[in-house]
Scaffold this motif. Structure first.
Motif, short mmCIF file in Angstrom:
data_model
loop_
_atom_site.label_atom_id
_atom_site.label_comp_id
_atom_site.label_asym_id
_atom_site.label_seq_id
_atom_site.Cartn_x
_atom_site.Cartn_y
_atom_site.Cartn_z
N VAL A 65 0.80 -1.40 -0.12
CA VAL A 65 0.46 0.20 -0.02
C VAL A 65 0.78 1.70 0.19
CG1 VAL A 65 -1.75 1.60 1.73
CG2 VAL A 65 -2.20 -1.12 1.19
N LEU A 67 3.86 2.04 -1.13
CA LEU A 67 4.45 1.52 -2.45
C LEU A 67 3.17 1.61 -3.69
CD1 LEU A 67 7.04 -1.62 -2.26
CD2 LEU A 67 7.16 1.55 -1.96
N LEU A 68 2.17 1.38 -3.08
CA LEU A 68 1.01 1.38 -4.52
C LEU A 68 0.67 0.46 -5.33
CD1 LEU A 68 0.52 5.59 -3.75
CD2 LEU A 68 -1.21 3.88 -3.00
N ASP A 69 1.15 -0.30 -4.61
CA ASP A 69 1.86 -1.63 -5.58
C ASP A 69 0.51 -2.41 -5.48
OD1 ASP A 69 4.24 -4.50 -6.07
OD2 ASP A 69 2.50 -3.77 -7.77
N GLU A 70 -0.67 -1.39 -6.71
CA GLU A 70 -1.63 -2.78 -7.28
C GLU A 70 -1.69 -4.14 -7.88
OE1 GLU A 70 -4.32 1.40 -8.43
OE2 GLU A 70 -4.95 -0.35 -8.94
N LYS A 71 -0.62 -3.90 -8.46
CA LYS A 71 -0.61 -6.05 -8.49
C LYS A 71 -0.49 -6.39 -7.51
CE LYS A 71 1.09 -9.06 -11.87
NZ LYS A 71 2.46 -9.56 -12.70
#
Lengths: 884, 250
Positions: A65, A67-71
C-alpha cells in the motif's frame, strides 16, 4: 434343523424400531455435540485467520500500500479471500474502499479491521485500513453439509445394523419365543401334551444357553401347573358343592359394588332366576341391592378399616324392588394380582324380622293395653325367690319401679291384713296341688287407699314335679267393683223406685179416698165450724201426703209424664229469676249456656222441679253464701265413658251442670244421696226426696246423673239428657275419627289421683302421637318435673289429695318452668272467689280454659292442641273453649 | 565588561533588530520535507543527493529555507504530499495537480527527464512511432510514473512494479518486452545488475520536471520559482547537471 421362516415378528420389529430410534437419538445427540464443537472450532479458526492476517500479512500489505503496488495489493487481497471462510478483503483509505477482493455478503459475517501503519519520518503513520470479512454463513453451510453427511451415513449404518440385528433376533430368539407362545396357548392345565422343544440343534448340557434354560423351566412349570391344577380341581370340587348348595347367599364383589360372583342361594333370595342373571344385572350393589345405600357405605368403610364386619341386619331389595331383611357379613380379600375384592354372605331374615316387628308391636300394644287396663305381670323364680314385676305391677300398688324392690315379701306386706293369710294359702296350695291361682283380694295402695286386685296365675314344674316358676297377671278390679257397686246402687234405686212407686200409688189412692171424703164432709157440714176446722186440718194432711206420694212417684219410673222436645236454655233463662229468689243474697248465681244447645225430650214441669230442687240443695250446702253456677253444654259420650259408667249410654247428650261451692259430700254420702228419704239435714229440715226425684226424672228421660263432690270443695251435679232428634234439626252424628283429630308429638305430664282417669288420658294421648309421663298428685308431679326435662304441657286434675291442688300446682309450675303450658280438668266448679287468693289473671285463664270432666278423646285432643299452640302462657283471660 | 557592551551597543541593536525582522530565519526552523520518487542518478542515494537533491536544496537555500529530501515510492510521494503528510514532491511532470488537487506546481522546471523505453539487447528492435505502436508488446513500468501511466492507458498489457529494480528484473526475465524507464536510471541499473539493454529509438520526448508543494506552502512557490530562474541564469543548474549526470553523458 428346520429352515427358519422369516415372518414379521412384532417383538423383533419393536426391537428394530427401538434400536433405530435409540441409535438415531444417539446420533442426533452426538452430531449436535460434534457440530457445536465444529462450529466453535470454525469460528475460532476464523479468528485465527484474522490473527494470522494481522501478524503475517499486514507488513507486506502495508508495504504494498505504501508503494501503491496495485498488482501486489490485489494479488494479496485475492490471496486473503482464498482463505477458508474469508469472502472479502479490501483496503480502505479514508472512507474510500480503494482495493477490493471478494464479494460483499448479506448474511451472517464477521469483519476484522486492521490499520496499516507505516513508519515515515520517524512517525507511525496510518496509511490505510485492511478490512477482512469472514462468512459465518459459510461455516453454517459447512456444518449443515457435515450434519447431513453424518446423519445420512449414520442413518444408513444404523438401519443396516438394525436390519441385521432384526434378522438375528428373528432367527435366534423370536421364532423360538413364538413357538413357546404357541406351546403355551395350546397348554391345558389339566393335560400334559408333551414337552416343549425348540426348532434347532439342541445344545449339550454344558453349553446350554438362555433359551434352553427357558425351555427347561417351561417344561418344569408345565408339570408343576398340572400338579397344582389337579390339586386345585380337587379342592374346588370340594368347595364348589358347598358354594352351590349353601342355603346362605354367598357373593363376591369389587370395592365399588360390581358383583363378580354369587351362588344360587343368593340369586334365589333376591328373586333372580340364576346367579348369572344376578351378576349381569348388578353393577352397583349399593344402589341396586341396598335399600339404604348408606348401609353399604358403612359396611365398606368398616371393611376398609378392619378387613371384615360382623353380621349386620339391614334391608336389601329383591328383583323388582321389594324390600327384604337380610343378615349380612363380609370381609375383604386380595386376588393374585393384588386387586382388592369383597366377599360376604347374606341370610334372608325377613320372616324372623317381621315376626320380631310383629312381636314388638304386639308387645307395645300389650304394654299399652296393660297400661290402660292397669294389669301387671309377675314372675317368681321359686328356687331363688327372685321376682320380676312389670311396670303395671308397681302401679297397682301405687309405686314407681325405682321406689320399691320387686319381691314376694314386699308384695305380701302390701296385702290387706284381713286377706293376707288367705292369699298366702292360695299361693302355697297352687304350688303344692298344681292348681291355678285365681283370687281377688285387697291391697293397700301407696296412698293408703284399699284397692281390690284380681290375681290369675299358674305354677310351672320341672320333670320331677318340683315347682320352678310361678307367674301370673294382676288386674286392678277396683273399677269393676265400683261398677258393681254402681250397678247395685242402680238396681237398689230401681227396686226402691218400684217399691216406692207401688206404695206411693196405693197410698195415693188411699189419700185420694181420704181427700175426697174430707171434701164431701166439708160440703155436708158447711155450718159446723168446729167440724170444718178439723176437716180443713185433715185436708191439709191429705194434701201433704199427696205431695209426698207425688214426689215418690217422681222417683218411681212408673209415673207417667208428658214429654216435649225443648231447648233447656230457654227454660233455665225463664227460671233464672225464680232460682235467684230461691237462694239467699249471699249466693251469686252464674249462668253459662251453649247457645247451639241441642234439643231434649223431657217433661218441662219435671225439669223445672229438678232445677229448683238442685238450687235449693246448693243453697243448703252454702249456708254462709257462695257461688252457684248453672251451665248447659252439648256433650258426646264415647264408649269408654259408658264402659266406666254402666248406667250411661254413649251418644249425644245435653249436659246441665249445677255446681256449688258448698261443703261437698263424702263418698259414702254421694253413694246414697239419691236414695229416697236419705238426707244429711237435721230431722224435719228435709224430706230426703229431692235428689231421688232428680234421679227419677233422669231415668224417665233416658239420661243419667254424675255427681262430682269432695268435702269442702263443693258439689257439681251433671245431668245428661239424651239429645232429641227433630225433623227440623236432624243431622248426622259425626264422631271424630282418631286420624282426623289434632295430633302432636309433644310430651305431656298427666296428673290425676284417679288411676283409671290417668290411664284413659294416657291411652287417648298416645293414640294421638303424644308422649306421656304420669304423676299421681301435685307433689309427685313436681318431683317428676325435676327429673324430666322435656315436658311440654301439664295436664292436671284440679281436686287432688296431697296438699297441692291443680291450681296450686299450676302456679308452682308456671313459676319454676314458665315454658311449660298448662291445661286443667275437673268435674267440679271452683268458687271464683277462691281464685282471688292467687294470681287472678293467670288462674282465671286456666279456669276459663278448663276441660270439663268427663271428656272424650276429641275434646281432649282439641283442648291439648289448642293450649300447645298458644304462643305463650299469657296471663290474660281468654274466652271459654267451645266444647262440642 | 559593561563598557564593552555599551561600546558595542549599535551592533547589538542591529543584531537584535535583524533577528526580529528576519521571518525567513524563523521559517528556516521549519524544515520542508520533500519527497521524490526518482532514484539515482537523478534522485538521492546513500552516497549522493543526486541532481534533484542538489538542485532543490540550492533553490530553497536561496530563499532561506531548509529542506529534507527523501525517497518515496512514486505514488506514495504524491499521496503524502497531497495529504499534507509531507510538504511536497519533487521532479514530476506537469499536470499532476489535476489528480492531486492539494498540490501546487512551482512553475519553473527543475530539469528535464528523458523518458525512454528499453528492451533487452537481444530483443528485436522496437520502433516507436507512437504509443499505439507499443500495443503488441508487453510493457512494464514503475507504479506512479505518471508520464507512462498517462500514455499507456490504452495499452492492454502493462505490468507495474514498485521499483525500477523490479522492473529491470521483469525485463531480464523476459516477462516484459519493453521497460519504460528514464534513460539514465535504466542505464545505471543495467550497469549495476549487468543487464544488457537497448533503448527504443526514437526515444520518447524529454519532459520538464517540476517541484510540487502542498498548497499550505503556496506562498513559497514564487520564491522557489525565482530561485530556480536565478539558478538557471547563473549556471548553477547546469553545473549541478554536469556534476551528477555528466558521467552518463560521456
Amino acid at each position: 434343523m428346520k429352515k427358519p421362516v422369516f415372518k414379521r415378528d412384532p417383538l423383533a420389529t419393536n426391537f428394530l424400531v427401538a434400536i433405530i430410534a435409540f441409535s438415531s437419538l444417539i446420533t442426533l445427540a452426538s452430531t449436535a455435540l460434534q457440530l457445536r464443537s465444529d462450529y466453535v472450532y470454525m469460528v475460532s479458526s476464523l479468528h485465527s485467520t484474522f490473527a494470522e492476517i494481522e501478524t503475517g500479512h499486514l507488513d507486506t500489505l502495508k508495504d504494498s500500500v505504501w508503494l501503491l503496488d496495485e498488482k501486489q495489493i490485489n494479488s494479496h487481497l485475492l490471496g486473503l479471500t482464498e482463505r477458508r471462510d474469508i469472502v472479502k478483503a479490501s483496503i480502505t483509505i479514508g472512507d474510500q474502499e480503494r482495493w477490493t477482493a471478494g464479494v460483499s455478503i448479506q448474511g451472517r459475517k464477521m469483519t476484522a479491521n486492521f490499520p496499516l501503519k507505516q513508519l515515515h519520518r520517524k512517525e507511525l503513520l496510518q496509511i490505510a485500513v485492511l478490512n477482512v470479512t469472514g462468512s459465518i454463513d459459510a461455516i453454517y453451510q459447512r456444518l449443515i453439509n457435515k450434519a447431513t453427511v453424518i446423519l445420512l451415513s449414520n442413518g444408513i449404518k444404523t438401519f443396516i445394523v438394525g436390519l441385521f440385528v432384526y434378522f438375528l433376533f428373528q432367527t435366534w430368539i423370536a421364532r423360538h419365543l413364538t413357538k413357546m407362545a404357541d406351546f403355551a396357548d395350546a397348554f391345558k392345565p389339566g393335560e400334559l401334551s408333551g414337552m416343549l422343544t425348540l426348532d434347532r440343534t439342541p445344545n449339550s448340557k454344558e453349553k446350554q444357553d438362555d433359551l434352553d434354560h427357558m425351555v427347561n423351566a417351561f417344561n418344569r412349570m408345565q408339570i408343576s401347573i398340572k400338579a397344582s391344577y389337579d390339586a386345585l380341581s380337587n379342592s374346588e370340587e370340594k368347595y364348589r358343592s358347598i358354594f352351590e348348595n349353601a342355603a346362605e347367599g354367598i357373593f363376591q364383589s369389587t370395592t365399588d359394588g360390581q358383583l363378580v360372583s354369587a351362588n344360587p342361594a343368593m340369586a334365589h333370595i333376591l328373586n333372580y332366576t340364576s346367579p348369572e342373571e344376578l351378576i349381569s344385572e348388578i353393577t352397583d350393589m349399593g344402589r341396586q341391592l341396598y335399600l339404604n345405600q348408606s348401609d353399604r357405605d358403612k359396611c365398606v368403610e368398616q371393611l376398609m378399616i378392619k378387613g371384615k364386619f360382623d353380621a349386620k341386619e339391614m334391608q336389601w331389595k329383591r328383583k323388582g324392588g321389594l324390600p327384604l331383611w337380610v343378615l349380612v357379613s363380609g370381609r375383604t380379600f386380595e386376588n393374585s394380582n393384588g386387586d382388592q375384592f369383597l366377599e360376604g354372605t347374606i341370610q334372608d331374615i325377613s320372616i324372623r324380622k317381621e315376626a320380631e316387628i310383629a312381636l314388638r308391636e304386639s308387645q307395645e300394644h300389650l304394654s299399652m293395653v296393660m297400661q290402660a287396663s292397669n294389669a301387671g305381670f309377675w314372675i317368681r323364680d321359686i328356687p331363688s325367690n327372685k321376682v320380676i314385676w312389670s311396670e303395671g305391677n308397681y302401679r297397682l300398688l301405687g309405686y314407681e319401679p325405682d321406689e320399691i324392690e320387686a319381691s314376694y315379701e314386699h308384695w305380701v306386706m302390701r296385702i290387706h291384713p284381713s286377706d293376707r293369710e288367705r292369699v298366702v294359702a292360695v299361693i302355697k296350695n297352687a304350688m303344692d296341688s298344681h292348681i291355678e291361682i285365681n283370687m281377688e283380694y285387697r291391697v293397700v295402695h301407696s296412698d293408703g287407699q284399699i284397692r281390690w286386685i284380681k290375681n290369675i296365675g299358674k305354677t310351672l314344674f320341672d320333670a320331677n314335679g318340683t315347682p320352678t316358676v310361678t307367674c301370673g297377671i294382676q288386674i286392678d278390679v277396683a273399677h269393676r267393683k265400683e261398677l258393681e257397686k254402681q250397678l247395685r246402687t242402680s238396681q237398689k234405686l230401681e227396686a226402691i223406685g218400684q217399691l216406692t212407686g207401688g206404695i206411693a200409688h196405693d197410698f195415693n189412692n188411699i189419700l185420694g179416698i181420704i181427700h175426697g171424703n174430707f171434701e164431701i164432709l166439708q160440703r155436708m157440714l158447711p155450718d159446723n165450724k168446729k167440724a170444718l176446722g178439723r176437716i180443713k186440718t185433715g185436708l191439709k194432711g191429705a194434701e201433704r201426703g199427696e205431695e209426698i206420694t207425688r214426689k215418690l212417684l217422681n222417683f218411681s219410673t212408673t209415673k207417667t209424664d208428658e214429654k216435649k222436645i225443648v231447648k233447656i236454655n230457654e227454660f233455665i233463662r225463664e227460671m233464672a229469676d225464680l232460682i235467684s229468689k230461691s237462694l239467699t243474697v249471699k249466693i251469686e248465681v252464674n249462668f253459662e249456656f251453649d247457645e247451639d244447645i241441642w234439643l231434649v225430650d223431657i217433661d218441662p214441669g219435671d225439669f223445672q222441679d229438678v232445677l229448683i230442687n238442685l238450687a235449693l240443695n246448693a243453697r243448703d250446702a252454702m249456708p254462709d253464701g257462695g257461688n252457684l253456677k248453672i251451665e248447659s253444654h252439648n256433650k258426646v259420650l264415647d264408649e269408654i265413658y259408658s264402659q266406666r259408667n254402666p248406667q250411661a249410654a254413649s251418644g249425644e247428650f245435653v249436659m246441665l251442670s249445677v255446681g256449688d261451692t258448698g261443703h261437698g259430700m263424702t263418698a259414702e254420702v254421694k253413694e246414697r244421696v239419691c236414695e229416697p228419704f236419705f238426707t244429711t239435714k237435721e230431722h224435719g229440715k228435709g224430706t230426703g226426696l229431692g235428689l231421688s226425684m232428680v234421679y227419677g226424672f233422669l231415668q224417665r228421660s233416658g239420661g243419667h246423673l254424675k255427681i262430682y263432690s269432695e268435702p269442702d270443695e263443693g258439689t257439681t251435679f251433671c245431668l245428661y239428657l239424651p239429645r232429641a232428634t227433630d225433623a227440623t234439626q236432624s243431622q248426622e252424628i259425626c264422631y271424630d275419627k282418631t286420624s282426623d283429630l289434632p295430633r302432636g308429638t309433644e310430651t305431656i305430664l298427666i296428673v290425676d289421683d284417679e288411676i283409671g282417669l290417668r290411664n284413659v288420658a294416657v291411652f287417648y294421648l298416645k293414640e294421638l302421637g303424644y308422649k306421656t309421663v304420669v304423676a299421681k298428685d301435685g307433689q309427685h308431679a313436681l318431683e317428676v318435673l325435676k327429673s324430666t326435662t322435656n315436658i311440654d304441657l301439664l295436664f292436671s286434675d284440679v281436686v287432688m289429695p296431697g296438699g297441692l291442688d291443680g291450681y296450686q300446682l299450676s302456679l308452682a309450675v308456671h313459676e319454676q318452668y314458665p315454658e311449660i303450658k298448662i291445661l286443667l280438668t275437673s268435674g267440679i266448679t271452683k268458687k271464683p272467689a277462691e281464685l282471688s287468693n292467687h294470681d287472678v289473671g293467670y288462674l282465671v285463664t286456666l279456669d276459663n280454659e278448663l276441660l270439663r270432666k268427663p271428656y272424650n278423646q276429641p275434646e281432649l285432643s282439641t283442648a291439648i292442641r289448642r293450649i300447645l299452640d298458644k304462643s305463650e302462657n299469657c296471663d290474660v283471660a281468654t274466652e271459654a273453649p267451645e266444647i262440642k | 565588561m559593561a563598557n564593552f557592551f555599551w561600546s558595542c551597543r549599535i551592533y547589538i541593536f542591529i543584531i537584535i533588530f535583524g533577528f526580529c525582522f528576519q521571518p525567513h530565519l524563523t521559517k528556516s526552523a521549519d524544515k520542508l520535507m520533500l519527497s521524490t520518487a526518482t532514484k539515482a542518478p537523478w534522485g538521492p542515494d546513500k552516497t549522493s543527493p543526486g541532481y534533484i537533491g542538489l538542485t532543490v536544496k540550492e533553490a530553497f537555500r536561496r530563499i532561506h529555507r531548509e529542506i529534507d529530501l527523501f525517497y518515496l515510492p512514486p505514488e506514495r510521494g504524491l499521496i503524502n504530499a497531497n495529504n499534507g503528510v509531507d510538504d511536497g514532491d519533487v521532479f514530476r511532470i506537469a499536470g499532476i495537480e489535476k489528480e492531486y488537487p492539494n498540490l501546487v506546481m512551482v512553475p519553473e522546471s527543475v530539469g528535464h527527464f528523458e523518458f525512454s523505453g528499453f528492451t533487452l539487447a537481444d530483443h528485436s528492435p522496437v520502433g516507436f512511432t507512437g504509443w499505439s505502436s507499443l500495443e503488441p508488446y508487453l510493457l512494464g513500468m514503475v507504479t506512479g510514473w505518471k508520464y507512462y501511466e498517462f500514455n499507456t492507458t490504452s495499452n492492454s498489457h502493462v505490468a507495474k512494479t514498485s521499483s525500477p529494480k523490479l522492473l529491470l528484473g521483469l525485463l531480464r526475465d523476459r516477462k516484459i518486452d519493453v521497460m519504460l524507464l528514464e534513460r539514465w536510471m535504466a542505464q545505471e541499473l543495467a550497469q549495476l545488475y549487468n543487464v544488457k539493454i537497448r533503448r527504443i529509438i526514437p526515444s520518447f520526448p524529454s519532459m520538464p520536471m517540476y517541484i510540487y508543494l502542498n498548497k499550505k506552502h503556496a506562498s513559497l512557490v514564487p520564491e522557489v520559482s525565482a530561485a530556480l530562474v536565478s539558478m538557471k541564469r547563473d549556471g548553477s543548474l547546469q553545473r549541478i547537471h554536469d556534476l551528477t549526470l555528466g558521467v552518463y553523458l560521456k
